[in-house]
Design a protein around this motif. Structure first.
Motif, PDB file in Angstrom:
ATOM      1  N   LEU A  27       0.828  -1.205   0.000  1.00  0.00           N
ATOM      2  CA  LEU A  27       0.000   0.000   0.000  1.00  0.00           C
ATOM      3  C   LEU A  27       0.861   1.253   0.000  1.00  0.00           C
ATOM      4  N   ALA A  28       1.795   1.319   0.950  1.00  0.00           N
ATOM      5  CA  ALA A  28       2.596   2.533   1.103  1.00  0.00           C
ATOM      6  C   ALA A  28       3.487   2.777  -0.111  1.00  0.00           C
ATOM      7  N   ALA A  29       4.171   1.733  -0.578  1.00  0.00           N
ATOM      8  CA  ALA A  29       5.122   1.906  -1.676  1.00  0.00           C
ATOM      9  C   ALA A  29       4.427   2.214  -2.992  1.00  0.00           C
ATOM     10  N   SER A  30       3.325   1.532  -3.283  1.00  0.00           N
ATOM     11  CA  SER A  30       2.642   1.781  -4.557  1.00  0.00           C
ATOM     12  C   SER A  30       2.012   3.171  -4.593  1.00  0.00           C
ATOM     13  N   GLU A  31       1.446   3.605  -3.459  1.00  0.00           N
ATOM     14  CA  GLU A  31       0.873   4.951  -3.413  1.00  0.00           C
ATOM     15  C   GLU A  31       1.977   6.003  -3.507  1.00  0.00           C
ATOM     16  N   ALA A  32       3.093   5.762  -2.814  1.00  0.00           N
ATOM     17  CA  ALA A  32       4.205   6.705  -2.860  1.00  0.00           C
ATOM     18  C   ALA A  32       4.801   6.798  -4.260  1.00  0.00           C
ATOM     19  N   ALA A  33       4.951   5.653  -4.934  1.00  0.00           N
ATOM     20  CA  ALA A  33       5.509   5.657  -6.291  1.00  0.00           C
ATOM     21  C   ALA A  33       4.617   6.444  -7.245  1.00  0.00           C
ATOM     22  N   GLY A  34       3.310   6.366  -7.045  1.00  0.00           N
ATOM     23  CA  GLY A  34       2.404   7.164  -7.859  1.00  0.00           C
ATOM     24  C   GLY A  34       2.628   8.657  -7.650  1.00  0.00           C
ATOM     25  N   ARG A  35       2.840   9.042  -6.390  1.00  0.00           N
ATOM     26  CA  ARG A  35       3.108  10.455  -6.105  1.00  0.00           C
ATOM     27  C   ARG A  35       4.438  10.890  -6.724  1.00  0.00           C
ATOM     28  N   VAL A  36       5.447  10.026  -6.588  1.00  0.00           N
ATOM     29  CA  VAL A  36       6.763  10.356  -7.141  1.00  0.00           C
ATOM     30  C   VAL A  36       6.694  10.523  -8.654  1.00  0.00           C
ATOM     31  N   ALA A  37       6.054   9.570  -9.330  1.00  0.00           N
ATOM     32  CA  ALA A  37       5.948   9.644 -10.793  1.00  0.00           C
ATOM     33  C   ALA A  37       5.208  10.904 -11.228  1.00  0.00           C
ATOM     34  N   ASP A  38       4.180  11.272 -10.490  1.00  0.00           N
ATOM     35  CA  ASP A  38       3.412  12.462 -10.823  1.00  0.00           C
ATOM     36  C   ASP A  38       4.272  13.718 -10.675  1.00  0.00           C
ATOM     37  N   ARG A  39       5.019  13.806  -9.576  1.00  0.00           N
ATOM     38  CA  ARG A  39       5.885  14.971  -9.375  1.00  0.00           C
ATOM     39  C   ARG A  39       6.976  15.037 -10.442  1.00  0.00           C
ATOM     40  N   CYS A  40       7.564  13.877 -10.745  1.00  0.00           N
ATOM     41  CA  CYS A  40       8.664  13.861 -11.714  1.00  0.00           C
ATOM     42  C   CYS A  40       8.177  14.254 -13.107  1.00  0.00           C
ATOM     43  N   LEU A  41       6.996  13.787 -13.467  1.00  0.00           N
ATOM     44  CA  LEU A  41       6.432  14.209 -14.745  1.00  0.00           C
ATOM     45  C   LEU A  41       6.218  15.719 -14.749  1.00  0.00           C
ATOM     46  N   GLN A  42       5.762  16.255 -13.626  1.00  0.00           N
ATOM     47  CA  GLN A  42       5.533  17.693 -13.519  1.00  0.00           C
ATOM     48  C   GLN A  42       6.836  18.480 -13.679  1.00  0.00           C
ATOM     49  N   ILE A  43       7.918  17.961 -13.124  1.00  0.00           N
ATOM     50  CA  ILE A  43       9.214  18.623 -13.232  1.00  0.00           C
ATOM     51  C   ILE A  43       9.661  18.692 -14.698  1.00  0.00           C
ATOM     52  N   PHE A  44       9.353  17.657 -15.453  1.00  0.00           N
ATOM     53  CA  PHE A  44       9.693  17.661 -16.877  1.00  0.00           C
ATOM     54  C   PHE A  44       8.776  18.585 -17.691  1.00  0.00           C
ATOM     55  N   GLY A  45       7.678  19.007 -17.103  1.00  0.00           N
ATOM     56  CA  GLY A  45       6.749  19.880 -17.816  1.00  0.00           C
ATOM     57  C   GLY A  45       6.128  19.184 -19.005  1.00  0.00           C
ATOM     58  N   GLY A  46       5.996  19.894 -20.115  1.00  0.00           N
ATOM     59  CA  GLY A  46       5.382  19.315 -21.307  1.00  0.00           C
ATOM     60  C   GLY A  46       6.126  18.107 -21.830  1.00  0.00           C
ATOM     61  N   ARG A  47       7.435  18.088 -21.635  1.00  0.00           N
ATOM     62  CA  ARG A  47       8.212  16.935 -22.089  1.00  0.00           C
ATOM     63  C   ARG A  47       7.872  15.677 -21.289  1.00  0.00           C
ATOM     64  N   GLY A  48       7.441  15.848 -20.068  1.00  0.00           N
ATOM     65  CA  GLY A  48       7.045  14.695 -19.278  1.00  0.00           C
ATOM     66  C   GLY A  48       5.824  13.990 -19.824  1.00  0.00           C
TER      67      GLY A  48
END
Length: 243
Positions: free
Chosen positions: A174-195
């Motif tokens: 539960l914790a790791a899968s939910e956290a990975a979703g948050r991480v992926a979302d933030r990382c995509l945001q950091i890439f902006g449109g390229r993400g």
């Protein structure tokens, strides 16, 4: 005779045999059956196309008057849940480990991009809002890596209480899968449109990680398992390593 249907049978498109859990007898006891995929009455009806890009499919099957011999009943009638608990413990720990690893990779990519990408005359890593996202990702990864390692170590120890371990594996998943979703979302945001561009790996990670909150028991199912263990055994059972 087996009758019914099963959706999303992982690797069912390449399997020679299927493990089928069904209610058996007049008391409808949960039981595992070993079924030849080529047996009369077994039909693969559809192979759905999902968001993620797995190597093998997750097809749907129907079972119509499928004969199963006594020797193909696994673990005895009524023991299906106990057998699947063992499988779920291992599988949920594997998902926790895999999602932590994917999150680490996403953060590495996002960090490198933030250091190199310049906007308004400076690397975007110099801006505090980007720094905040990077830091939150690092925290999500660190705490889940540590807990997953702890529970995996406990799983290897003789005498470990398997019921508590089952709940701890649910906690890790539960914790790791939910956290990975948050991480992926933030990382995509950091890439902006390229993400959002499919030529960049974070776009695929964003899609691939979503299913980990669903398969091998949804996040909601994990919460029920964890709460049930807390109610029965108290908070310390889940908080401390097994002696």
């Amino acid at each position: 005779m087996l009758n019914g249907e099963k959706w999303f049978v992982t690797c069912g498109d390449i399997a020679d045999f299927l493990l089928v859990q069904a209610d058996a007898g007049p008391e409808r006891q949960p039981t595992l059956f070993f079924v030849d995929r080529a047996a009369p009455g077994v039909e693969m009806t559809r192979v759905p196309h999902f968001m993620h890009s797995a190597v093998n499919g997750h097809p749907e099957f129907t079972f119509t008057d499928v004969f199963v011999a006594d020797e193909d009943v696994l673990g005895g009638v009524g023991n299906g849940y106990e057998l699947t608990k063992e499988w779920f413990t291992d599988e949920r720990l594997m998902i926790a480990a895999r999602t932590v690893g994917a999150a680490e990779r996403a953060l590495q990519l996002a960090r490198d991009w933030a250091v190199e990408r310049e906007q308004f005359g400076a690397p975007i890593a110099s801006y505090q809002l980007i720094q905040g996202m990077l830091a939150d990702c690092a925290v999500d990864i660190a705490v889940n890596r540590a807990y997953t390692h702890q529970v995996a170590w406990e799983a290897d120890q003789p005498g470990t209480d398997r019921k508590t371990l089952h709940a701890k594996a649910s906690t890790a998943k539960l914790a790791a899968s939910e956290a990975a979703g948050r991480v992926a979302d933030r990382c995509l945001q950091i890439f902006g449109g390229r993400g959002y561009d499919r030529t960049y790996p974070v776009e695929r990670m964003y899609r691939e990680l979503r299913v980990d909150r669903i398969w091998e028991g949804t996040s909601e199912i994990q919460r029920l398992i964890i709460a049930n263990e807390l109610i029965k055994r108290g908070t310390r059972a889940l908080a401390l390593p097994t002696p």
